[in-house]
Design an enzyme around this catalytic site. Structure first.
Site, PDB file in Angstrom:
ATOM      1  N   CYS A  78       0.805  -1.213   0.000  1.00 27.71           N
ATOM      2  CA  CYS A  78       0.000   0.000   0.000  1.00 27.71           C
ATOM      3  C   CYS A  78       0.845   1.273   0.000  1.00 27.71           C
ATOM      4  CB  CYS A  78      -0.970  -0.011   1.165  1.00 27.71           C
ATOM      5  SG  CYS A  78      -0.167  -0.213   2.752  1.00 27.71           S
ATOM      6  N   ASP A 138      -8.135   5.771  -2.189  1.00 29.84           N
ATOM      7  CA  ASP A 138      -7.276   4.657  -1.779  1.00 29.84           C
ATOM      8  C   ASP A 138      -6.842   3.883  -3.014  1.00 29.84           C
ATOM      9  OD1 ASP A 138      -5.926   2.617  -0.677  1.00 29.84           O
ATOM     10  OD2 ASP A 138      -7.537   1.953   0.682  1.00 29.84           O
ATOM     11  N   HIS A 195      -2.081   0.531   7.187  1.00 24.83           N
ATOM     12  CA  HIS A 195      -2.420   0.837   5.802  1.00 24.83           C
ATOM     13  C   HIS A 195      -1.990   2.266   5.499  1.00 24.83           C
ATOM     14  CE1 HIS A 195      -4.353   0.140   2.061  1.00 24.83           C
ATOM     15  NE2 HIS A 195      -5.345   1.010   2.244  1.00 24.83           N
TER      16      HIS A 195
END
Lengths: 669, 305
Positions: A422, A482, A466
């Site tokens: 991520c 995202d 994250h």
């Protein structure tokens, strides 16, 4: 349960010093002592210097060998010498003899060496008392449920030793039972003190700051690999409890540090002031309570976007919740968030400028990409959409083990390796957005979490760490984007395990096939959560809440003190009364006889506790010659009823009793 | 009630006429006999130990043997020996003095432990085994042993295990002034003993012994005996606690005492009356005060349950 007499006897160490010829400890007593020392020292071993562990182990083994071979103890000067050398060692190791660690180390040393001085019961009691204190000192290092259970076991061991010291002939099992019943009898007092003894807010001892260096969690920088490293840990970051059913998994964005400054490799915290506005109340707010594990950083985690803060916390311009000091002990706080808030529509020029900052001469290919995207798009929103589409269409891989990247990390990731976690996606996306002139920033935190079916708490682990992004669009303010969700929608919709390829190593417990093990762990985590919430987390506030529940309107420490003293006194009286009541069980004959005795005691003619009824009657008649007939009849009936041959018929016995009752009632002193 | 009250009274009165001022000791000795126990009398020489044994033998009509224990006494001198008989051409057993209903073992602690144990084993087993044959001793069988205080020269003190075989140990002590005067002014004791006639024949004695076993001991009384034993085992005032045999002995003696008092049930007072004599030789204080004191302390430390 009977109150054991042993607990009421004075300890020999309180009595006058024994004569030189006092009986030495028996073999069995010494074995118990050595076992107690072992039980106390072993749990402390991980927290002591290695050399001290070794020294204590050698001392106990040596003592055991002496015991086994029945060799006399070493001379006093040798033990004293060892104590001095050990104390010097402690002083050198810690550079001081004051404070928590050197103190515990010294006491440990003394306990191990005191085993060589167990010549009489007095020495043994010193070992036992030292042992009790050292059991308590374990709480300096860990306060988990396992520790508490182990401590209870050690306490039982040391108490049993105490029982054996009182009477060496007690068989082991009986001694354990005696110690167990003594501890059970202490339980009501323990509960009372736990519930009502005034809590001191803040730790009683100032623990040194470096005690927390080992705590892991999100840091204030993000570079490639920093979050994927966290995802190897299934330690719990925090637990959340929602007043209503928790929101959907895809909405659980737990906001942590917001990173705005980029130096070509790492993202860092930007300059930040306090926010001027909280999240607008666009939708129904969500209420929840978070129990945060200590992570030695000041930030608290909250769902996007926080609308009501706990006390002692502030909201920064980046909508990040920050406590006034680093979180060094488990912290429980209530929060309220609005999930679909629009924030930052009137963002200041400074903040937007910071969100556009990029280091020069890094990642030329990404800058070129940004320029081309900008050229084909009509507005900012289209640039964003095209960039996300690019992630989706090209063969990007979401993986825990991406290849290492060189100087132009964004270029290499976007055009060459295309494998990343991520932080890679967030970093690349923000870079391209900024290069295209759209204010953007990286947000780190946790995403998702799993509900523990046992107690309903939502568990958020380190592996849920994250990184995502926020872009600023005119009129709409800051928008969450995202990029990871584009490549690996499973990560957001389900969890990490569902998103990454099978080949990647995951923490054992997150693997889907180990379901039964997970169930077991859920139970365990629920239990330790209950322990944290209700035992360790039983603080001033909860204490006051309990007092309010008991009808004390404005509780303070004075009320607590008074309550402790009163309840303790009442408990003590109740126990005493119960013991006395047990002693004279409800035997009507005995009760009648006692009534007779009490009547005479008023005239100073009480019965001595050992005096038999016939002797007593004779003495009474000597003292009260005129009432001989009355006394003789009462005593004769009692004597016959209590010691005479059994009367078969219940009727006769009842007649006998009522006759006795009548005569005693008629007897006036 | 089939209590032979008048016989008992007559017996005690007759004994008290010969042995002056020792009513309590005589009563204890009789209780010991009724409880089928053996009696140890410990005192300095010349206070009437032997006379007491003679008197009891005469009054109970028991056949009587006396063994004077000396340092060269052998077990065969007590138990008997087999001698070759020329006429029948076989060995014939000549029973020793122990084959009597009342045996007086005088100055038992003057003999060697070997001779002592021969007697004490016979006391315990109520039979004698020599040369592979077991011969029962007569019924009733009652041993009165006398002992000089251990500090006297030339004594072998009985070990605790053997002291335990005696149900009671009593001390006679000096007579008081009036009793001694009467003694000095009165007739020769030996003649008085010779004039005594049996008050309680052996069958009546055996019947009374059976009656002792039927004296009621209520649960409350058993509680008391247990509390006493428990205390001697727990308290630091005693080196070792009372054995179960001692507790049984205490109860038996108390029953006999109750019977002598004319009751069909035993009272705590009966226990307390016999306690000093029953436990005196069984309990040791760590150091210091006398045994009489020890019994008193025990009684006063234990509440009636």
């Amino acid at each position: 349960m009977r109150i054991s007499i042993a607990a009421l006897k004075p300890w020999p160490c309180m009595a006058k010093p024994r004569k030189p010829g006092a009986p030495p400890l028996t073999q069995g007593q010494t074995v118990w002592l050595a076992a107690s020392a072992c039980g106390v020292l072993v749990p402390l071993a991980p927290y002591l210097p290695l050399w001290l562990d070794a020294l204590c182990a050698v001392a106990i083994l040596w003592r055991g060998w002496l015991l086994w071979r029945r060799v006399p103890l070493p001379p006093r000067w040798l033990v004293n010498l060892m104590a001095v050398v050990g104390a010097i060692g402690v002083a050198i190791h810690f550079r001081t003899l004051l404070g928590k660690d050197p103190g515990v180390a010294l006491l440990t040393l003394f306990l191990a060496l005191k085993l060589f001085e167990t010549r009489s019961a007095r020495d043994a009691f010193a070992v036992v008392l030292l042992g009790f204190f050292l059991i308590l000192s374990q709480f300096f290092y860990t306060q988990s449920m396992v520790t508490a259970v182990a401590m209870v076991a050690t306490t039982l061991l040391v108490t049993t030793t105490l029982a054996v010291l009182q009477r060496s002939s007690t068989p082991p099992l009986q001694a354990v039972r005696l110690a167990g019943s003594m501890l059970l009898q202490a339980l009501p007092f323990m509960l009372l003190l736990f519930l009502f003894f005034p809590r001191v807010s803040g730790p009683l001892w100032g623990l040194p700051a470096d005690a927390y260096s080992g705590l892991s969690g999100l840091s204030d920088t993000m570079s490639p690999g920093s979050i994927s490293r966290l995802s190897l840990s299934d330690a719990i970051a925090f637990r959340a409890r929602f007043t209503e059913p928790p929101p959907d998994q895809v909405q659980l964005y737990w906001r942590g540090p917001v990173l705005t400054r980029y130096d070509g490799r790492s993202w860092r915290l930007g300059l930040s002031g306090l926010a001027s506005e909280a999240a607008a109340q666009m939708a129904q707010p969500v209420d929840y309570e978070i129990t945060l594990e200590p992570h030695n950083q000041p930030w608290l985690f909250a769902l996007d976007h926080p609308s009501r803060l706990p006390p002692n916390a502030v909201l920064t311009k980046n909508f990040q919740v920050v406590a006034k000091r680093p979180v060094r002990s488990r912290l429980r706080y209530a929060m309220q968030s609005v999930l679909d808030a629009h924030v930052g529509r009137n963002e200041s020029a400074d903040a937007l400028g910071e969100a556009l900052q990029l280091p020069a001469d890094f990642n030329p290919r990404a800058r070129a990409l940004a320029a081309s995207l900008r050229a084909v798009s009509r507005n900012d929103a289209e640039v964003v959409a095209r960039m996300l589409a690019r992630f989706r269409k090209e063969t990007f891989v979401y993986t825990l083990s991406p290849p290492l990247l060189g100087r132009d990390s964004v270029d290499e990731f976007l055009f060459d390796t295309r494998r990343g976690f991520c932080e890679h996606y967030a970093s690349a996306f923000v870079f391209v957005m900024r290069a295209a002139g759209i204010p953007a920033r990286v947000v780190t935190g946790y995403q998702g979490g799993e509900v523990n079916p046992v107690d309903g708490y939502l568990l958020v682990r380190q592996l849920d760490a994250h990184a995502w992004t926020e872009i600023w669009l005119p009129q709409r303010g800051w928008q969450r984007v995202d990029p990871t969700a584009e490549i690996a929608p499973n990560r957001v919709e389900q969890n990490l395990a569902a998103a990454i390829p099978q080949s990647d190593a995951l923490p054992l417990m997150t693997r889907p096939e180990l379901n039964w093990l997970r169930q077991l762990r859920y139970r365990w985590e629920a239990a330790s959560n209950a322990w944290n919430q209700w035992v360790l987390g039983y603080d001033e506030q909860r204490q006051y809440a309990l007092l309010r529940l008991l009808g004390i309107p404005s509780p303070d420490w004075r009320a607590l003190g008074a309550l402790t003293a009163t309840a303790g006194g009442v408990l003590m009286l109740a126990l005493t009364a119960w013991t006395l009541h047990q002693r004279r069980r409800a035997d009507p004959l005995h009760a009648l006889w006692q009534r007779f005795e009490r009547k005479l005691a008023k005239r100073g003619l009480g019965r001595a506790m050992w005096e038999g009824p016939a002797d007593y009657a004779a003495r009474l008649v000597r003292a009260l010659p005129r009432r001989e007939a009355e006394i003789a009849s009462i005593c004769t009936i009692y004597q016959a009823a209590r010691y005479g041959k059994l009367i078969e018929s219940a009727v006769t016995r009842r007649q006998q009793l009522s006759e006795l009752k009548r005569r005693i009632a008629a007897f006036t002193s | 009630m089939p209590l032979a009250d008048h016989d008992i009274e007559a017996l005690l009165n007759a004994a008290n006429r010969v042995i002056l001022g020792k009513e309590r000791q005589i009563r204890l000795a009789l209780a010991c006999l009724l409880a089928r126990g053996h009696l140890l009398i410990e005192d300095i020489p010349g206070v009437g130990k032997t006379t007491l044994a003679h008197v009891l033998a005469r009054l109970l009509g028991l056949d009587f043997q006396r063994i004077q224990f000396t340092s060269d006494l052998l077990p065969a001198d007590i138990l008997g020996v087999s001698v070759f008989d020329r006429e029948s051409g076989a060995f014939r057993f000549h029973p020793g003095p122990v084959f009597a209903q009342l045996v007086l073992a005088d100055e038992v602690n003057r003999a060697t432990p070997k001779a002592q144990s021969a007697l004490l084993e016979a006391m315990e087993e109520r039979q004698v085994t020599t040369e592979g044959r077991t011969r029962p001793l007569p019924e009733p069988f009652f041993v009165i042993a006398t002992q000089n205080p251990a500090h006297q020269i030339g004594t072998f003190p009985l070990p605790e295990s053997q002291l335990d075989r005696f149900l009671m140990r009593i001390e006679l002590g000096y007579p008081d002034r009036t009793a001694e005067r009467e003694l000095l002014a009165g007739a020769d004791r030996r003649e008085l003993v010779a004039q005594l006639s049996p008050c309680l024949p052996p069958p009546a004695l055996l019947a009374m012994q059976r009656q002792v076993a039927n004296v009621h001991a209520a649960p409350a009384l058993l509680d008391y005996v247990q509390a006493l034993a428990e205390h001697t085992r727990q308290s630091a005032d005693f080196v070792a606690g009372l054995s179960p045999r001692a507790a049984l002995g205490l109860l038996a003696a108390a029953r006999a005492w109750a019977l002598l008092e004319g009751r069909d049930h035993a009272l705590p007072e009966d226990i307390q009356a016999v306690l000093p004599s029953v436990i005196g030789h069984r309990l040791l204080a760590p150091a210091g005060p006398g045994n009489g004191n020890l019994a008193r302390r025990l009684i006063e430390a234990v509440a009636l349950p």
